[in-house]
Every structure is written in C-alpha cells, then in structure tokens.
Design an enzyme around this catalytic site. Structure first.
Site, PDB file in Angstrom:
ATOM      1  N   MET A  33      24.470   3.679 -21.837  1.00  0.00           N
ATOM      2  CA  MET A  33      24.499   4.135 -20.231  1.00  0.00           C
ATOM      3  C   MET A  33      24.271   5.489 -20.482  1.00  0.00           C
ATOM      4  O   MET A  33      24.809   6.194 -21.345  1.00  0.00           O
ATOM      5  CB  MET A  33      25.960   3.790 -19.895  1.00  0.00           C
ATOM      6  N   GLN A  60      22.092   4.558 -15.472  1.00  0.00           N
ATOM      7  CA  GLN A  60      20.845   4.473 -16.447  1.00  0.00           C
ATOM      8  C   GLN A  60      21.458   3.640 -17.652  1.00  0.00           C
ATOM      9  O   GLN A  60      22.397   3.732 -18.073  1.00  0.00           O
ATOM     10  CB  GLN A  60      20.529   5.751 -17.016  1.00  0.00           C
ATOM     11  N   SER A 104      16.578   8.310 -13.196  1.00  0.00           N
ATOM     12  CA  SER A 104      17.542   8.340 -12.478  1.00  0.00           C
ATOM     13  C   SER A 104      17.108   8.514 -10.991  1.00  0.00           C
ATOM     14  O   SER A 104      16.040   8.888 -10.612  1.00  0.00           O
ATOM     15  CB  SER A 104      18.264   9.795 -12.794  1.00  0.00           C
ATOM     16  N   ASP A 139      14.255  12.378 -10.797  1.00  0.00           N
ATOM     17  CA  ASP A 139      15.808  12.049 -10.117  1.00  0.00           C
ATOM     18  C   ASP A 139      15.815  12.680  -8.939  1.00  0.00           C
ATOM     19  O   ASP A 139      16.603  13.512  -8.503  1.00  0.00           O
ATOM     20  CB  ASP A 139      16.679  13.278 -11.230  1.00  0.00           C
ATOM     21  N   ASP A 189      22.916   8.579 -16.998  1.00  0.00           N
ATOM     22  CA  ASP A 189      23.291   9.252 -15.806  1.00  0.00           C
ATOM     23  C   ASP A 189      23.777   8.217 -14.719  1.00  0.00           C
ATOM     24  O   ASP A 189      23.491   6.898 -14.674  1.00  0.00           O
ATOM     25  CB  ASP A 189      22.005   9.674 -15.090  1.00  0.00           C
ATOM     26  N   GLU A 191      17.211  18.886 -14.336  1.00  0.00           N
ATOM     27  CA  GLU A 191      17.432  17.513 -13.846  1.00  0.00           C
ATOM     28  C   GLU A 191      18.478  17.035 -12.976  1.00  0.00           C
ATOM     29  O   GLU A 191      19.313  17.957 -12.775  1.00  0.00           O
ATOM     30  CB  GLU A 191      17.617  16.817 -15.328  1.00  0.00           C
ATOM     31  N   TRP A 244      23.557  14.792 -24.943  1.00  0.00           N
ATOM     32  CA  TRP A 244      22.339  14.169 -25.195  1.00  0.00           C
ATOM     33  C   TRP A 244      22.062  14.741 -26.859  1.00  0.00           C
ATOM     34  O   TRP A 244      22.400  15.767 -27.156  1.00  0.00           O
ATOM     35  CB  TRP A 244      21.014  14.818 -24.477  1.00  0.00           C
TER      36      TRP A 244
HETATM   37  C1  FRU Z   1      18.981  13.041 -17.366  1.00  0.00           C
HETATM   38  C2  FRU Z   1      18.013  12.295 -17.705  1.00  0.00           C
HETATM   39  C3  FRU Z   1      16.949  12.214 -16.172  1.00  0.00           C
HETATM   40  C4  FRU Z   1      16.225  11.066 -16.437  1.00  0.00           C
HETATM   41  C5  FRU Z   1      17.329  10.225 -17.229  1.00  0.00           C
HETATM   42  C6  FRU Z   1      16.670   9.004 -17.910  1.00  0.00           C
HETATM   43  O1  FRU Z   1      20.128  12.925 -18.407  1.00  0.00           O
HETATM   44  O2  FRU Z   1      16.955  12.638 -18.612  1.00  0.00           O
HETATM   45  O3  FRU Z   1      16.396  13.414 -16.075  1.00  0.00           O
HETATM   46  O4  FRU Z   1      15.983  10.431 -14.934  1.00  0.00           O
HETATM   47  O5  FRU Z   1      17.802  10.865 -17.875  1.00  0.00           O
HETATM   48  O6  FRU Z   1      17.386   8.264 -18.665  1.00  0.00           O
END
Ligand code: FRU
Length: 484
Positions: free
Chosen positions: A35, A53, A97, A165, A37, A219, A302
C-alpha cells in the site's frame, strides 16, 4: 493480465499467509501486499471511503491498483473489492493517485494513468488523467472517453511526463483539479484544470512553483478552504533539508494563501511541514459529516526497506485521521474525538516528581497517553516507550535548545534516526498526546501545534513505559488507555 477479479482472487487465496506481528490495531493498512498513498478520500452513501495505491501481488511497489476500504468513524475499516486495476491501454502500467467527488448521486474517481514508453522505466514514461464512475460506490466503470486530460493538454515548456495525482474540488459552480508536475529544470509546480462536467477539461493556470528550495517535483497536491483561507498541501520530492526540517527523502508541506481560480493563481507567504517525524507522505483530505477537514497520510518513507516486506506479506499503513485546524497563521493537527471511544483500562497518576528513570508500572504496545510535564530545572526530560532490555523509543525535550526529539535508534529492527523540532513550553509545561499502535508512534505536541510520526519495529515483549529526567522536573499528569 491485471484485472480487479484477479487481484481479489489472489488476495482471498493468500490472506492467511499474512503475519500479524506488526499489523496495526487502529490504523488502515492494505488488505494484503503493498500500500502507498491514500486516494479518493470521501463520504459517500453513508460511509467514508478510502482508496489506496495498491500492489496486491507482492509487498513491494508494482503496477498500481486502487485498494478500497470503508468506515463509519474513520478508525475501523472494512475492505471492499479492489476498485481499479491497470487494465486499459491508457493505464496499463498503473492507476496512480487521484481523488473522488460526488455528482448527481454517483461517485466519480479521477486518477492518473501511467504508461512506460521506453527501456528505462524510471525515465521513459507518460501520464494522463482518467475518470471512473460508480453508482453503488463499489463497482467502477472507466469512461470510454478516457483519458479526459492527455499530455497534449500540458502547457509547453514543462515536464512532459510528470503530470499526476489530480485532486478534485468545486469552486464557484465549476469543478477544478490540481495536479503535480515540474518545469523540467528541477522545480516542482502545481497545475490547475477546470471542467463543468468532470469529462471535458481545460487548463486554468500554473498556480505555484518551487523557488528552488522546494524540491524538483511536486506530488499529491490538495487544495481546500479552511476558515475563509485557501490551503495548499503538497509533497515535494527531494526537498533539501532546512535546519531540522525536511530531513526525509521526500517531504510534505502546507501553504496558507489565496486561490483566485479566474486568474489561475495561488499566492502564499510561507510554507511549513505538515509532520515533523520520519514517516508521513502524500496525504489527502476530505470534509466529514460534521464539517471537519480531515487529513490522512501514508505512514512510510519512499526508497527505504520496510521490515514487513520480508516474510510478512504486507507493507504500508495510513496515519490516524487528523483534524486540520486553522490556528492564526498556522495549521494544527488533532486526533479525532472519535478515538476516545476506543479507550480501555484507563490509568491515571498525577503530581509525580521525576529525577532519573521511573518505571510507570503500566505496559503495552497499543495505547494512548496524555502526559503533561512541568519542566522545572531539568536539563532534559521525556518518555521511553516500547522498552525492554536495550530496546526503547525515546521522546524527549531539552531546555537548552528548546528541541523536542523523537529517537528510534534503539527501537528494534528497521531504520533508526532522530527527528527534532522546536517547541515552546507554555507556562513551563509540555503537553503530549501519544498514540502507539504495534509498529507506529504518533506524537501530538502542545495540542497538535506540531505532530511527529514514525514507524518502529520492537520485539513483541518490549512493552515497558518509563519517564525520565536529567535534573529534576515533574509530571503534572500521566494518563494511559489501552486502545481497542
Ligand atoms: C506518491 C506517488 C504519486 C503517484 C503514486 C504512485 O507517493 O509517487 O505521485 O501517483 O505515488 O504509486
């Protein structure tokens, strides 16, 4: 072939493998696998919906699906079938996202389609925006006319690939979406798009851009009204640290300002971190039934190893939901009142003198604390949580530098480190509201003026709670409740 049905079947058949050891008791996690975002956070049809996500097939990031859970109180969640799978030509490398909005009784999701276009998947890609619609809030149909915003609708001169996003909102009778991007020269920025029907979109302006200090790509923007002001929350990638702030690889900041949709502009004076700890990223907000603005973030970082990725079959959790409050020119973040319904076995002590280490005689791995310290003459004082033998997670305050510290160097397996932030005592007092949940710690400092969040992975028998002081101080009060 990635489909929703394949994802659901895979999860159902393997869920029994998942190890409970570090699973949280009062936080949302993925049902299985990976998992990241929070997505599509909204109240719809009598329940709060949170999507996320999701890569169900391994506890690592992969072609993104949208997982789905619902809740009545934002604390206890029930899983629903996977809502989106990367099953179309325009999103075949991931449903990235996005957000949700209700229109004519239907639930609309807007998300980013991710497409890899060359041999280097980290550099060769394109992104576009799509809509999926549901009548029941469970089954979603992607529009035949997707993508609704293609790369051709990006302004020239900017990155032609980072474009993702979308966060939807309504303003002056129209729909808007803010999107994250960059100028291709190392500066993150936010784009605004406008629509009357959620299907046909036009570019409405670049509303904010990094001044060189705020990361090379932005983001997960979120733009909302609060107390007559406009607030932009977004997550800058690779933002350089500033003193003790922005110490993580990627950060999350907020700006309080003014959005003028007609001019496509957002003006603001300053920015601040949303969270001062280790693990907080890509948050999303919604308004609840009581009119409160609620924020939840991804409680991870991350590009670091998560201990549950090896042998536990899951990785990733959300923070507790937090109420966003405008306090003067700043935001405060508070735990929801609803958390109180989960308190069990209350314990209370008051007027405790402290000098050296004191065992608080209560224990746990899943609890809430409300503690008020009177600093007195102590050089340093604080709490040690999840203690046994050499293991401990230390929350402390030093009077000489005025810094509150969250230290997880001896917290168990997983990453160590320390985060620090300036905190002012109030009449000599420091008030902490702390939530410990198996593998997480969230500290609300001085009524939520600042929050620090971090994941920890102590042994199952590291349950001790201690208070300590170098020099002498006192605990005005110490309250503990088990949670759940
Ligand atoms: C942020 C991100 C978003 C993207 C998603 C991909 O954590 O990098 O920008 O949409 O995760 O999983």
């Amino acid at each position: 072939m990635y489909t929703r049905e394949n994802a659901d079947t895979f999860i159902a058949e393997r869920k029994y493998l998942m190890k409970e050891e570090y699973r949280l008791a009062f936080h949302l996690m993925g049902e299985f696998g990976w998992m990241n975002d929070p997505n599509g956070f909204i109240y719809f049809n009598g329940e709060y919906h949170m999507f996320y996500q999701h890569y169900p097939y391994q506890p690592v990031w992969g072609p993104m699906h949208w997982g789905h859970a619902v809740s009545r109180d934002l604390i206890t969640w029930r899983y629903l079938p996977v809502a989106l799978a990367p099953d179309q030509a325009y999103d075949s490398d991931g449903c990235f996202s996005g957000s949700a909005i209700e229109r004519d009784g239907k639930l609309y999701l807007m998300y980013t389609g991710h497409l890899i276009t060359g041999p280097d998947k980290d550099h060769d890609y394109r992104q576009n925006q799509n809509i999926a619609v549901s009548e029941d809030g469970i089954h979603f149909e992607k529009l035949a006319s997707n993508p609704v915003i293609g790369p051709d609708q990006m302004p020239a001169g900017l990155s032609q690939k980072d474009f993702r996003d979308p966060k939807l909102f309504e303003r002056d009778g129209a729909y808007y979406a803010v999107l994250g991007s960059n100028d291709g020269q190392g500066n993150g920025l936010i784009l605004l798009y406008r629509s009357d029907d959620l299907v046909n979109w036009s570019f409405a302006g670049e509303i904010a851009r990094s001044d060189g200090q705020l990361g090379d790509n932005w983001e997960c923007p979120d733009l909302f009204e609060l107390g007559g002001r406009d607030v932009l929350v977004m997550s800058p990638q690779r933002m350089p640290s500033q003193g003790d702030d922005y110490q993580n690889l990627h950060s999350t900041t907020y700006m309080i300002g003014r959005l003028v949709v007609g001019q496509g502009s957002f003006t603001y004076d300053r920015y601040e971190p949303v969270d001062y700890g280790f693990d907080f990223y890509a948050p999303q907000t919604t308004v609840d039934l009581k009119g409160r603005r609620i924020i939840m973030g991804w409680m991870e970082t991350w590009e670091s190893e998560i201990p549950t990725q090896l042998g536990h079959y899951w990785a990733g959790a959300m923070t507790m939901p937090r109420e966003v409050i405008l306090q003067g020119e700043s935001l405060a973040f508070k735990p929801l009142e609803e958390m109180k319904a989960y308190r069990r076995n209350g314990y209370e002590a008051s007027g405790i003198p402290l000098s050296g280490v004191r065992d608080m005689e209560v224990r746990g791995d899943c609890y809430e604390l409300e503690v008020v310290f009177e600093a007195g003459q102590a050089v340093e004082f604080g709490l040690k949580l999840r203690v046994s033998g050499d293991e401990e997670t230390v929350l402390s305050y030093r009077q000489d530098d005025g810094l509150f510290r969250f230290n997880r160097d001896q917290s168990g397996i997983g990453l160590g480190g320390e985060r620090r932030t300036k905190v002012l005592l109030k009449d000599g007092l420091l008030a902490l509201n702390i939530f410990v949940d198996k593998s997480s710690v969230e500290v609300f400092i001085q009524g939520g003026e600042k929050v620090m969040t971090g994941r920890i992975y102590p042994g199952t028998d590291s349950l001790g709670i201690q208070a300590y002081a170098e020099g002498a101080c006192s605990m005005v009060s110490f309250k503990k409740w088990d949670m759940k």
